[in-house]
Design a protein around this motif. Structure first.
Motif, PDB file in Angstrom:
ATOM      1  N   ALA A  11       0.830  -1.209   0.000  1.00 29.08           N
ATOM      2  CA  ALA A  11       0.000   0.000   0.000  1.00 29.08           C
ATOM      3  C   ALA A  11       0.858   1.250   0.000  1.00 29.08           C
ATOM      4  N   SER A  15       1.175   4.242  -2.769  1.00 29.89           N
ATOM      5  CA  SER A  15       1.050   5.654  -2.412  1.00 29.89           C
ATOM      6  C   SER A  15       2.193   6.475  -2.987  1.00 29.89           C
ATOM      7  N   ARG A 113      -5.328  14.008  -2.710  1.00 29.53           N
ATOM      8  CA  ARG A 113      -4.919  12.695  -2.220  1.00 29.53           C
ATOM      9  C   ARG A 113      -4.413  12.834  -0.792  1.00 29.53           C
ATOM     10  N   GLN A 127      -4.979   0.536   3.741  1.00 31.27           N
ATOM     11  CA  GLN A 127      -5.288   1.456   2.649  1.00 31.27           C
ATOM     12  C   GLN A 127      -4.291   2.599   2.669  1.00 31.27           C
ATOM     13  N   ASP A 129      -4.035   5.468   0.874  1.00 33.15           N
ATOM     14  CA  ASP A 129      -4.463   6.855   0.749  1.00 33.15           C
ATOM     15  C   ASP A 129      -5.951   6.917   0.434  1.00 33.15           C
ATOM     16  N   LEU A 130      -6.466   8.130   0.491  1.00 32.58           N
ATOM     17  CA  LEU A 130      -7.839   8.426   0.104  1.00 32.58           C
ATOM     18  C   LEU A 130      -7.800   9.495  -0.980  1.00 32.58           C
ATOM     19  N   ARG A 131      -8.647   9.339  -2.001  1.00 31.39           N
ATOM     20  CA  ARG A 131      -8.689  10.329  -3.078  1.00 31.39           C
ATOM     21  C   ARG A 131     -10.062  10.968  -3.137  1.00 31.39           C
ATOM     22  N   ASN A 162     -15.754  10.556  -3.386  1.00 30.87           N
ATOM     23  CA  ASN A 162     -14.701   9.819  -2.711  1.00 30.87           C
ATOM     24  C   ASN A 162     -14.411   8.565  -3.523  1.00 30.87           C
ATOM     25  N   ALA A 163     -13.180   8.478  -4.036  1.00 35.48           N
ATOM     26  CA  ALA A 163     -12.835   7.372  -4.925  1.00 35.48           C
ATOM     27  C   ALA A 163     -12.420   6.114  -4.176  1.00 35.48           C
ATOM     28  N   ASP A 164     -12.303   6.165  -2.863  1.00 35.23           N
ATOM     29  CA  ASP A 164     -11.870   5.021  -2.045  1.00 35.23           C
ATOM     30  C   ASP A 164     -12.833   4.897  -0.878  1.00 35.23           C
ATOM     31  N   GLU A 166     -14.341   2.406   0.899  1.00 35.02           N
ATOM     32  CA  GLU A 166     -14.452   1.368   1.913  1.00 35.02           C
ATOM     33  C   GLU A 166     -14.131   1.887   3.316  1.00 35.02           C
ATOM     34  N   ASN A 176     -20.704   7.763  -1.141  1.00 40.22           N
ATOM     35  CA  ASN A 176     -19.355   8.095  -1.601  1.00 40.22           C
ATOM     36  C   ASN A 176     -19.319   9.400  -2.388  1.00 40.22           C
TER      37      ASN A 176
END
Length: 299
Positions: A11, A15, A113, A127, A129-131, A162-164, A166, A176
């Protein structure tokens, strides 16, 4: 089956690769902003503000009533910005671009990001990162920030995704994607305190977002306030502060308000730079998120 430690290393590698791709994109975007801005040179240096993290014109964390670039009537302007936040536990990198038509309509795009390397190292998540992607529209309703004594009023709309999802879903988010609607007022006085130009901004925002959208969205809107002040020390230097009220509705952690103090440098109308010290409070239960923010913008 990949072990948790191996998952964490993979992960973090993803990143770092994403950060490299983002840096390349930042350079390309700034070049586009540099080359496309020539048709829009009508406004005074610095009075158009900066590009915020979500792509709209404003400060680093607040949206202002001004529109991107220096376009006046019958002109078109384009700008691109590269931004980074470092707090020690979290890093945010952002690409943003905005177009201004006729000093009436602004269209903006932004991709942010949020790095979770600290949480990965602690074993709290795999995980990396978050995008968060944002498409924005801003319409100047009436007035002019510099020439109208009433100031300038603009209405903004931002669609965020939000592309991530979960991790956001586990944090209690319902969706999302979400929509922010805001009304912004800005005014610039050329002869302000100590005979220095003074800038004031106030914004009311109705938002569905948790942590601006990085942790997802609810179905209902909540109203929050934003404010900014700036004083031009000279033609090329602006210092000031921002404050952003946040909706506190995360089920597991407080969502604190944000604040910053900044200095912006406008050497030419083609490009500018801003540096800020910011206090983001607690983020996702991780306390004391304070650090710095840097943005470089080309027009």
């Amino acid at each position: 089956m990949m072990l948790p430690r191996a998952k964490a290393k993979a992960a973090m590698a993803r990143s770092r690769r994403a950060s490299s791709r983002l840096a390349t994109g930042l350079c390309c975007l700034l070049c586009c902003g540099w080359n496309a801005a020539g048709a829009a040179d009508g406004r005074l240096l610095g009075v158009t503000g900066l590009t915020s993290l979500d792509g709209s014109t404003g400060g680093g964390m607040t949206s202002w009533a001004m529109l991107a670039g220096y376009a006046e009537n019958d002109e078109f302007g384009l700008s691109g910005a590269a931004s980074v936040i470092r707090t020690g536990d979290f890093d945010v990198t952002a690409l943003a671009a905005a177009a201004n038509w006729n000093n009436r309509l602004e269209i903006s795009l932004a991709s942010q990001r949020l790095s979770l390397d600290t949480l990965v190292e602690q074993g709290m998540t795999t995980q990396a990162d978050l995008r968060l992607d944002t498409i924005g529209l801003k319409w100047r309703l009436t007035g002019d920030a510099l020439y109208d004594p009433r100031g300038q009023f603009s209405l903004g709309l931002q669609y965020k995704r939000n592309a991530d999802f979960e991790l956001a879903r586990q944090a209690g988010a319902q969706r999302n994607h979400g929509v922010d609607v805001y009304l912004a007022w800005s005014r610039v006085w050329l002869d302000g305190p100590w005979h220095r130009p003074l800038l004031l901004n106030g914004t009311l925002r109705a938002s569905q977002a948790h942590q601006t959208g990085f942790l997802g969205f609810d179905r209902d809107h909540r109203l929050n306030a934003e404010a900014a002040v700036g004083v031009f020390l000279s033609r090329n230097w602006l210092v000031g502060a921002e404050y952003r009220n946040k909706p506190d509705r995360l089920p597991f952690a407080a969502e604190d308000d944000w604040a910053d103090v900044y200095v912006a440098w406008f050497p030419t109308k083609r490009w500018q730079l801003a540096l800020a010290w910011l206090d983001l409070g607690d983020i996702g239960g991780v306390e004391g998120q304070r650090g710095w923010y840097l943005t470089v913008q080309g027009r």
